[in-house]
Design a protein around this motif. Structure first.
Motif, PDB file in Angstrom:
ATOM      1  N   LEU A  64      -2.054   3.250  -2.344  1.00 38.71           N
ATOM      2  CA  LEU A  64      -1.392   3.163  -1.114  1.00 38.71           C
ATOM      3  C   LEU A  64      -1.861   4.036   0.222  1.00 38.71           C
ATOM      4  N   LEU A  65      -2.007   3.387   1.347  1.00 39.76           N
ATOM      5  CA  LEU A  65      -2.098   3.967   2.755  1.00 39.76           C
ATOM      6  C   LEU A  65      -0.968   4.036   3.239  1.00 39.76           C
ATOM      7  N   VAL A  66      -0.369   5.193   3.303  1.00 39.38           N
ATOM      8  CA  VAL A  66       0.769   5.365   4.069  1.00 39.38           C
ATOM      9  C   VAL A  66       0.492   5.971   5.455  1.00 39.38           C
ATOM     10  N   ARG A  67       1.264   5.506   6.447  1.00 39.49           N
ATOM     11  CA  ARG A  67       1.122   6.023   7.728  1.00 39.49           C
ATOM     12  C   ARG A  67       2.242   6.910   8.337  1.00 39.49           C
ATOM     13  N   PRO A  68       2.269   7.641   9.294  1.00 39.43           N
ATOM     14  CA  PRO A  68       3.321   8.433  10.103  1.00 39.43           C
ATOM     15  C   PRO A  68       4.491   7.912  10.028  1.00 39.43           C
ATOM     16  N   ASP A  69       4.479   6.461  10.244  1.00 43.54           N
ATOM     17  CA  ASP A  69       5.987   5.855  10.627  1.00 43.54           C
ATOM     18  C   ASP A  69       6.638   5.403   9.318  1.00 43.54           C
ATOM     19  N   GLY A  70       5.940   5.694   8.182  1.00 43.42           N
ATOM     20  CA  GLY A  70       6.614   5.168   6.880  1.00 43.42           C
ATOM     21  C   GLY A  70       5.821   3.763   6.321  1.00 43.42           C
ATOM     22  N   SER A  71       5.324   3.078   7.129  1.00 43.71           N
ATOM     23  CA  SER A  71       4.813   1.852   6.805  1.00 43.71           C
ATOM     24  C   SER A  71       3.555   2.145   6.034  1.00 43.71           C
ATOM     25  N   TYR A  72       3.095   1.097   5.007  1.00 44.15           N
ATOM     26  CA  TYR A  72       2.255   1.326   3.943  1.00 44.15           C
ATOM     27  C   TYR A  72       1.604  -0.106   3.612  1.00 44.15           C
ATOM     28  N   GLU A  73       0.249   0.102   3.096  1.00 41.45           N
ATOM     29  CA  GLU A  73      -0.436  -1.067   2.555  1.00 41.45           C
ATOM     30  C   GLU A  73      -1.050  -0.792   0.992  1.00 41.45           C
ATOM     31  N   GLY A  74      -1.072  -1.743   0.363  1.00 45.92           N
ATOM     32  CA  GLY A  74      -1.247  -1.631  -1.134  1.00 45.92           C
ATOM     33  C   GLY A  74      -0.270  -1.784  -1.996  1.00 45.92           C
ATOM     34  N   SER A  75      -0.633  -1.387  -3.115  1.00 44.60           N
ATOM     35  CA  SER A  75       0.576  -1.602  -4.353  1.00 44.60           C
ATOM     36  C   SER A  75       0.132  -1.081  -5.709  1.00 44.60           C
ATOM     37  N   TYR A  76       1.060  -0.711  -6.392  1.00 45.41           N
ATOM     38  CA  TYR A  76       0.656  -0.392  -7.792  1.00 45.41           C
ATOM     39  C   TYR A  76       1.140  -1.354  -8.819  1.00 45.41           C
ATOM     40  N   GLY A  77       0.204  -2.459  -8.563  1.00 39.37           N
ATOM     41  CA  GLY A  77       0.685  -3.687  -9.629  1.00 39.37           C
ATOM     42  C   GLY A  77       1.663  -4.342  -9.323  1.00 39.37           C
ATOM     43  N   GLY A  78       2.141  -4.517  -8.261  1.00 41.15           N
ATOM     44  CA  GLY A  78       3.713  -5.038  -7.807  1.00 41.15           C
ATOM     45  C   GLY A  78       4.984  -4.437  -8.104  1.00 41.15           C
ATOM     46  N   SER A  79       4.718  -2.897  -8.464  1.00 40.60           N
ATOM     47  CA  SER A  79       6.023  -2.363  -8.766  1.00 40.60           C
ATOM     48  C   SER A  79       6.612  -1.863  -7.343  1.00 40.60           C
ATOM     49  N   THR A  80       7.608  -2.708  -7.051  1.00 39.56           N
ATOM     50  CA  THR A  80       7.979  -2.353  -5.475  1.00 39.56           C
ATOM     51  C   THR A  80       8.840  -1.062  -5.558  1.00 39.56           C
ATOM     52  N   GLY A  81       9.514  -0.798  -6.281  1.00 41.98           N
ATOM     53  CA  GLY A  81      10.438   0.391  -6.387  1.00 41.98           C
ATOM     54  C   GLY A  81       9.572   1.711  -6.357  1.00 41.98           C
ATOM     55  N   LEU A  82       8.289   1.462  -6.997  1.00 43.37           N
ATOM     56  CA  LEU A  82       7.559   2.600  -7.057  1.00 43.37           C
ATOM     57  C   LEU A  82       6.687   2.711  -5.797  1.00 43.37           C
ATOM     58  N   ASP A  83       6.296   1.598  -5.277  1.00 43.15           N
ATOM     59  CA  ASP A  83       5.626   1.548  -4.048  1.00 43.15           C
ATOM     60  C   ASP A  83       6.230   2.157  -2.884  1.00 43.15           C
ATOM     61  N   ARG A  84       7.647   1.872  -2.846  1.00 38.57           N
ATOM     62  CA  ARG A  84       8.593   2.118  -1.808  1.00 38.57           C
ATOM     63  C   ARG A  84       8.988   3.758  -2.016  1.00 38.57           C
ATOM     64  N   ALA A  85       9.147   4.346  -3.328  1.00 39.51           N
ATOM     65  CA  ALA A  85       9.381   5.700  -3.144  1.00 39.51           C
ATOM     66  C   ALA A  85       8.240   6.707  -3.152  1.00 39.51           C
ATOM     67  N   ALA A  86       7.024   6.106  -3.321  1.00 37.80           N
ATOM     68  CA  ALA A  86       5.723   6.812  -3.317  1.00 37.80           C
ATOM     69  C   ALA A  86       5.460   6.953  -1.700  1.00 37.80           C
ATOM     70  N   ALA A  87       5.731   5.835  -0.996  1.00 36.04           N
ATOM     71  CA  ALA A  87       5.436   5.909   0.141  1.00 36.04           C
ATOM     72  C   ALA A  87       6.286   6.664   0.947  1.00 36.04           C
ATOM     73  N   ALA A  88       7.700   6.872   0.550  1.00 33.22           N
ATOM     74  CA  ALA A  88       8.419   7.715   1.165  1.00 33.22           C
ATOM     75  C   ALA A  88       8.210   9.195   1.030  1.00 33.22           C
ATOM     76  N   GLU A  89       7.697   9.483  -0.237  1.00 34.25           N
ATOM     77  CA  GLU A  89       7.574  10.926  -0.452  1.00 34.25           C
ATOM     78  C   GLU A  89       6.164  11.189   0.160  1.00 34.25           C
ATOM     79  N   ALA A  90       5.394  10.138   0.258  1.00 37.06           N
ATOM     80  CA  ALA A  90       3.899  10.437   0.810  1.00 37.06           C
ATOM     81  C   ALA A  90       4.200  10.820   2.322  1.00 37.06           C
ATOM     82  N   ARG A  91       5.160  10.066   2.955  1.00 40.33           N
ATOM     83  CA  ARG A  91       5.460  10.287   4.467  1.00 40.33           C
ATOM     84  C   ARG A  91       5.881  11.779   4.578  1.00 40.33           C
ATOM     85  N   ALA A  92       6.808  12.076   3.819  1.00 38.78           N
ATOM     86  CA  ALA A  92       7.213  13.611   4.012  1.00 38.78           C
ATOM     87  C   ALA A  92       5.889  14.491   3.765  1.00 38.78           C
TER      88      ALA A  92
END
Length: 380
Positions: free
Chosen positions: A142-170
């Motif tokens: 995933l590529l995560v930007r300061p506003d929390g938006s992200y690109e990419g995916s872990y094989g379509g696991s939406t829950g993991l993608d969103r959680a990873a993006a939130a943690e990475a933003r912090a």
């Protein structure tokens, strides 16, 4: 990977296939921290480093193999008691290295193709890759930007993608590089998926107040340490680009007024070299109440005692006064501007990394600390 984004961005642009080895975690005494990277292209060209030389040969071989196999590999390197010349860290540390091929088969090549040029241009971002987890997730990013938006995916696991993006933003907000663990559904549960978050943020700021001869040497030291360095003084005749050609910014303004209006954060270093009460007191009164990393002021012990008295009269509390490092610098017997700059830089590094400032010879103090104070610019 972001450690060598400039070169890798060029390789991606040229269509080269390459494998990149990234330090995921370290233990004990290790020369480089998480995020340090080495890459090898299909022609054998090498850039970067993961250990300062200890295990580079073995990591090179892993990169070559990964280019052939097309798979991500996680390898641990540590000290060998039986043979100090064997592959390992003879300094006694342990390093976990992840090797990822970036070629036509790489599922995250498109993410890398966006993240690397952006990081090379100075854009703040986080790159999040799977270190351990189910085979279907390995290679995702995933590529995560300061506003929390992200690109990419872990094989379509939406829950993991969103959680990873939130943690990475912090972590990006704090400028941190490191690992975290999440369950496959995205819940914060250890033992599921281990992710490496690499943060790329602009360099921290060093603001040098006082356009004196010592300031020129400190500017050079600050640039060497990777800071964006500003020189500020109210006296236009001294505060010129000609006197401070290596500074990123040269500002003519009253120090306290400039500090009030400029951007600072928890990584900012403030060095007050004016040792003149009319500049120092209003500046320090403000600086010691700001959430910056370091506030130091030059002057004799007599100057410091007078400064302390004036700041108390201005209403500063004990905890605020305790933040002031004055006289600034470590005791190395410095005399010249260059030696004084080295003394100041050494104290800044010690404060940033949690160092004691004592000689390593004869000391039981660890050379490389796992804990200690962590700077928000970590890893850049």
């Amino acid at each position: 990977m972001l450690d060598i984004a400039d070169e890798l961005a060029r390789w991606v642009d040229e269509g080269r296939a390459f494998a990149v080895a990234t330090v995921v975690a370290v233990g004990g005494s290790a020369p480089r921290g998480p995020g340090a990277a080495l890459a090898v292209d299909s022609e054998g060209t090498v850039v970067g480093s993961v250990s300062g030389g200890c295990v580079e040969g073995a990591v090179y071989d892993l990169c070559v193999q990964a280019l052939e196999d097309g798979g991500t590999v996680l390898e641990r390197f540590g000290y060998s008691d039986e043979d100090a010349f064997a592959v390992g860290l003879t300094c006694g540390g342990v390093v976990d290295v992840m090797v990822t091929p970036v070629d036509a088969r790489a599922s995250a090549r498109e993410v890398f193709g966006t993240a690397l040029p952006a990081a090379a241009s100075g854009e703040p971002l986080a790159l999040v890759r799977v270190v351990r987890g189910p085979a279907g997730l390995l290679g995702g990013a995933l590529l995560v930007r300061p506003d929390g938006s992200y690109e990419g995916s872990y094989g379509g696991s939406t829950g993991l993608d969103r959680a990873a993006a939130a943690e990475a933003r912090a972590m990006l907000d704090a400028g941190r590089t490191g690992t975290l663990e999440l369950a496959e559904d995205g819940s914060r549960c250890p033992g599921g998926v281990t992710l490496l978050v690499e943060s790329r943020v602009p360099p921290p700021r060093m603001i040098v107040f006082g356009a004196i001869d010592f300031a020129g040497a400190l500017v050079r030291a600050g640039k060497f340490l990777g800071y964006h360095v500003t020189v500020c003084d109210a006296r236009a005749v001294f505060t010129t680009r000609a006197r401070f050609p290596e500074a990123d910014d040269v500002v003519v303004d009253w120090p306290h007024r400039y500090l009030r209006g400029t951007a600072t954060d928890g990584r900012t270093v403030l060095c007050v070299l004016t040792h003149d009460a009319k500049f120092d007191i209003p500046l320090l009164e403000q600086a010691l109440r700001m959430p910056v990393a370091f506030v130091g002021a030059m002057g004799s012990r007599r100057t410091h005692a007078d400064r302390d008295r004036r700041l108390r009269e201005a209403g500063l509390r004990e905890d605020e006064l305790a933040r002031l490092r004055s006289p600034i610098g470590l005791d190395i017997g410095a005399r010249t501007p260059e030696e004084t700059a080295l003394s100041i830089a050494a104290e800044i590094v010690a404060a940033r990394r949690g160092g004691s400032g004592v000689p390593l010879t004869g000391s039981a103090v660890p050379i490389h600390r796992e804990g200690g104070r962590r700077d928000a610019a970590e890893a850049a």
